[in-house]
Design a protein around this motif. Structure first.
Motif: not given
Length: 193
Positions: A50-58
């Protein structure tokens, strides 16, 4: 106190290529992963990193979790990135979810019947999986509600499981309003980082 030496020949963890081709990984294999392994989901016996989430996503996921945590009724608990065992050899980790508070605090995975709502925040690297694949998996598992959150601008799409498929209940504009799984009036600005 002494520092442990670092093995310069050590390689980062990756799934066993033979077992990946055989597609015979199980939930027990995921539970046995070393601490330094990346997050994975199990898709029909294949480990998918699972890719690490972006700052906006998180940011969106955290704000939505906080809002749900503050507003959900006592018969539900809000959580983030918890595993859901959607089959004998398949798992998903929704970004946010609502589940039964009777779940043991020691559980690594929730069972679909314990989950009321799953939420996926769509990112460029997860677009296809969040929009097409995961909703079908969650519907097959019988999870009653699915929300998809789009970014730029933040917009929530709510679906209810009806006759085995998700049917759209609502789409947000400035405010997200639904009657189920509990009455919600969520100003979108409150989940926009």
């Amino acid at each position: 106190m002494t520092a442990e030496s670092i093995d310069p020949t050590a390689r980062p963890w990756s799934p066993d290529p033979v077992r990946q081709r055989l597609a015979n990984h199980t939930i027990e294999d995921v539970l046995a992963l070393p601490d330094d392994a990346p997050r994975v989901e199990l898709v029909d016996g294949v480990m998918v990193v699972v890719p690490s989430p972006t700052v906006g996503h998180q940011g969106i996921a955290n704000l939505l979790w906080a809002w749900l945590h503050a507003h959900c009724p006592a018969h539900l608990t809000a959580g983030t990135a918890l595993g859901v065992a959607v089959g004998a050899n398949s798992t998903c980790e929704p970004d946010v979810l609502l589940f039964s508070p009777e779940v043991s605090q020691d559980n690594h995975y929730l069972m679909p019947h314990q989950v009321m709502l799953v939420v996926e925040v769509v990112s460029p690297s997860t677009r296809r999986r969040d929009r097409l694949e995961k909703p079908a998996v969650y519907a097959d598992a019988g999870i009653p509600y699915f929300w998809r959150v789009e970014q730029n601008p933040v917009q929530v799409h709510a679906y209810k499981l009806t006759d085995g498929i998700y049917k759209e209940q609502a789409t947000s504009a400035d405010e997200f309003v639904v009657a189920e799984p509990f009455p919600i009036r969520l100003p979108i600005r409150e989940i926009t980082p």
